[in-house]
Design a protein around this motif. Structure first.
Motif, PDB file in Angstrom:
ATOM      1  N   UNK A 255      30.934  47.558  34.980  1.00  0.00           N
ATOM      2  CA  UNK A 255      32.218  48.250  35.152  1.00  0.00           C
ATOM      3  C   UNK A 255      32.853  47.970  36.513  1.00  0.00           C
ATOM      4  N   UNK A 256      31.978  47.754  37.506  1.00  0.00           N
ATOM      5  CA  UNK A 256      32.510  47.465  38.849  1.00  0.00           C
ATOM      6  C   UNK A 256      33.245  46.119  38.828  1.00  0.00           C
ATOM      7  N   UNK A 257      32.635  45.145  38.175  1.00  0.00           N
ATOM      8  CA  UNK A 257      33.289  43.829  38.083  1.00  0.00           C
ATOM      9  C   UNK A 257      34.561  43.911  37.233  1.00  0.00           C
ATOM     10  N   UNK A 258      34.502  44.731  36.188  1.00  0.00           N
ATOM     11  CA  UNK A 258      35.686  44.885  35.335  1.00  0.00           C
ATOM     12  C   UNK A 258      36.849  45.482  36.140  1.00  0.00           C
ATOM     13  N   UNK A 259      36.551  46.500  36.924  1.00  0.00           N
ATOM     14  CA  UNK A 259      37.599  47.150  37.732  1.00  0.00           C
ATOM     15  C   UNK A 259      38.192  46.155  38.734  1.00  0.00           C
ATOM     16  N   UNK A 260      37.312  45.326  39.322  1.00  0.00           N
ATOM     17  CA  UNK A 260      37.801  44.319  40.284  1.00  0.00           C
ATOM     18  C   UNK A 260      38.683  43.297  39.555  1.00  0.00           C
ATOM     19  N   UNK A 261      38.262  42.911  38.341  1.00  0.00           N
ATOM     20  CA  UNK A 261      39.048  41.945  37.562  1.00  0.00           C
ATOM     21  C   UNK A 261      40.422  42.536  37.232  1.00  0.00           C
ATOM     22  N   UNK A 262      40.431  43.806  36.864  1.00  0.00           N
ATOM     23  CA  UNK A 262      41.714  44.451  36.549  1.00  0.00           C
ATOM     24  C   UNK A 262      42.628  44.464  37.772  1.00  0.00           C
ATOM     25  N   UNK A 263      42.044  44.708  38.937  1.00  0.00           N
ATOM     26  CA  UNK A 263      42.867  44.704  40.162  1.00  0.00           C
ATOM     27  C   UNK A 263      43.479  43.314  40.386  1.00  0.00           C
ATOM     28  N   UNK A 264      42.692  42.295  40.141  1.00  0.00           N
ATOM     29  CA  UNK A 264      43.217  40.924  40.321  1.00  0.00           C
ATOM     30  C   UNK A 264      44.342  40.634  39.321  1.00  0.00           C
ATOM     31  N   UNK A 265      44.145  41.059  38.079  1.00  0.00           N
ATOM     32  CA  UNK A 265      45.186  40.849  37.058  1.00  0.00           C
ATOM     33  C   UNK A 265      46.468  41.541  37.497  1.00  0.00           C
ATOM     34  N   UNK A 266      46.339  42.773  37.955  1.00  0.00           N
ATOM     35  CA  UNK A 266      47.513  43.547  38.355  1.00  0.00           C
ATOM     36  C   UNK A 266      48.260  42.853  39.497  1.00  0.00           C
ATOM     37  N   UNK A 267      47.523  42.364  40.474  1.00  0.00           N
ATOM     38  CA  UNK A 267      48.190  41.754  41.626  1.00  0.00           C
ATOM     39  C   UNK A 267      48.852  40.431  41.259  1.00  0.00           C
ATOM     40  N   UNK A 268      48.160  39.693  40.375  1.00  0.00           N
ATOM     41  CA  UNK A 268      48.740  38.408  39.937  1.00  0.00           C
ATOM     42  C   UNK A 268      50.072  38.648  39.219  1.00  0.00           C
ATOM     43  N   UNK A 269      50.078  39.628  38.328  1.00  0.00           N
ATOM     44  CA  UNK A 269      51.319  39.892  37.586  1.00  0.00           C
ATOM     45  C   UNK A 269      52.375  40.558  38.468  1.00  0.00           C
ATOM     46  N   UNK A 270      51.941  41.382  39.396  1.00  0.00           N
ATOM     47  CA  UNK A 270      52.929  41.994  40.296  1.00  0.00           C
ATOM     48  C   UNK A 270      53.694  40.872  41.027  1.00  0.00           C
ATOM     49  N   UNK A 271      52.954  39.880  41.512  1.00  0.00           N
ATOM     50  CA  UNK A 271      53.602  38.751  42.208  1.00  0.00           C
ATOM     51  C   UNK A 271      54.556  38.012  41.272  1.00  0.00           C
ATOM     52  N   UNK A 272      54.123  37.877  40.038  1.00  0.00           N
ATOM     53  CA  UNK A 272      54.963  37.141  39.082  1.00  0.00           C
ATOM     54  C   UNK A 272      56.294  37.865  38.834  1.00  0.00           C
ATOM     55  N   UNK A 273      56.223  39.195  38.684  1.00  0.00           N
ATOM     56  CA  UNK A 273      57.460  39.934  38.409  1.00  0.00           C
ATOM     57  C   UNK A 273      58.307  40.079  39.679  1.00  0.00           C
ATOM     58  N   UNK A 274      57.644  40.018  40.820  1.00  0.00           N
ATOM     59  CA  UNK A 274      58.391  39.976  42.088  1.00  0.00           C
ATOM     60  C   UNK A 274      59.124  38.636  42.212  1.00  0.00           C
ATOM     61  N   UNK A 275      58.462  37.578  41.771  1.00  0.00           N
ATOM     62  CA  UNK A 275      59.093  36.252  41.834  1.00  0.00           C
ATOM     63  C   UNK A 275      60.349  36.222  40.957  1.00  0.00           C
ATOM     64  N   UNK A 276      60.299  36.901  39.801  1.00  0.00           N
ATOM     65  CA  UNK A 276      61.492  36.953  38.930  1.00  0.00           C
ATOM     66  C   UNK A 276      62.632  37.648  39.666  1.00  0.00           C
ATOM     67  N   UNK A 277      62.323  38.764  40.327  1.00  0.00           N
ATOM     68  CA  UNK A 277      63.365  39.493  41.072  1.00  0.00           C
ATOM     69  C   UNK A 277      63.937  38.606  42.176  1.00  0.00           C
TER      70      UNK A 277
END
Ligand SMILES: [Zn+2]
Length: 325
Positions: A255-277
């Protein structure tokens, strides 16, 4: 006795509900999806009757993740305002992984987008067509026509037809080809035709040839960005495990690795939607004014398709009530 049952006075609510259930199971739609109940469109129809003034939006993505990436933010905003949104994946995603495939993967990906839909507050359906094998056939065009009609759509979203993946291109072709057909009474007469051609919009993309994406609408999604990132994180087969390009090392072991993976997914997509803006900052300033337009962090963008109803600028604003807030 028989006469009484058939008489209008006897058509009580329970009887009507039972009839709806029976007809829904007999309808062609019942055979078509992996997800969602075959009653989804029936529920939607009932919702429309009970919910006048609310918009009805349907989006078609090629795979169980495309609508979520391209329009999850605006869908969550529409849904929060009581509008009715449905995402459809035109294929079941059954080759979209480096390790698994076939029925179990289709099932897994259907469950993932169902979780995303629950987060957004919308409906979702996955068509049982093999990933990588979608063709722009008459049969598939009719399926799209029926889905748009059953949803009584005011707005339809999909891919442009110049995109890297054949399923994306053909989904775009099928949806474009359904524009106008949805108002023709004698094609698919089993589903009542729409009286007005919906507004058709394209998702954003980065492809340049023969012509680049040119946004008519850029929508600030900052109000719902955490919700959208939550939805990205539950699509684990693609964004945690890497889809077709992944490897064993990406699968969380605890679960610890899963939570870390989720954080990475979130940051990757946050950057992507920031790039669109950032890419469409001028449009954001035009739409929201200088102060707010400059402050927007994350956005989604859409282009009006010429084959649907051509909305005026004022109508576009009405269709996107989040616009200009
Ligand atoms: Zn895709």
């Amino acid at each position: 006795m028989r006469k009484r049952i058939l008489g209008s006075a006897a058509l009580t609510l329970p009887v009507l509900v039972l009839m709806t259930v029976v007809f829904a199971y007999l309808a062609p739609a019942a055979e078509r999806n992996l997800s969602g109940s075959p009653l989804a469109s029936e529920r939607a129809g009932a919702a429309k009757l009970n919910n006048p003034g609310k918009l009805r939006i349907i989006a078609f993505g090629a795979h169980p993740d495309d609508c979520e990436i391209k329009a999850g933010g605006v869908a969550a905003m529409w849904a929060a305002q009581g509008h009715h949104v449905k995402f459809v994946s035109t294929t079941n995603g059954d080759i979209g992984h480096w390790k698994e495939a076939g029925g179990p993967l289709a099932k897994r990906r259907t469950e993932e987008v169902q979780k995303a839909a629950n987060i957004f507050g919308i409906e979702t359906e996955v068509l049982d067509i093999h990933d990588g094998e979608l063709m722009p056939t008459l049969e598939n065009r009719k399926t799209i026509v029926r889905l748009i009609r059953e949803w009584k759509a005011d707005v339809v979203l999909s891919h442009r037809t110049n995109d890297y993946h054949p399923d994306h291109r053909y989904t775009g072709v099928l949806v474009q080809d359904a524009a106008f057909m949805v108002i023709c009474p004698f094609i698919c007469p089993d589903v009542p035709h729409l009286t007005t051609n919906p507004v058709f919009l394209y998702f954003s993309d980065r492809f340049e040839k023969p012509n680049p994406f040119e946004p008519d609408l850029v929508i600030a999604i900052d109000d719902v960005i955490e919700k959208k990132l939550d939805a990205m994180a539950v699509i684990e087969s693609q964004f945690v495990e890497g889809g077709v390009s992944g490897h064993e090392g990406l699968i969380p072991k605890n679960e610890k690795e899963r939570a870390a993976a989720h954080r990475r997914v979130r940051e990757r997509f946050r950057s992507r939607f920031e790039a669109t803006a950032n890419k469409y900052r001028t449009k954001l300033i035009e739409a929201y004014g200088k102060r707010k337009g400059k402050q927007v962090r994350c956005a989604e963008a859409f282009e009006v398709c010429e084959y649907g109803r051509r909305p005026s600028a004022a109508e576009l604003k009405k269709l996107f009530p989040t616009f200009g807030r």
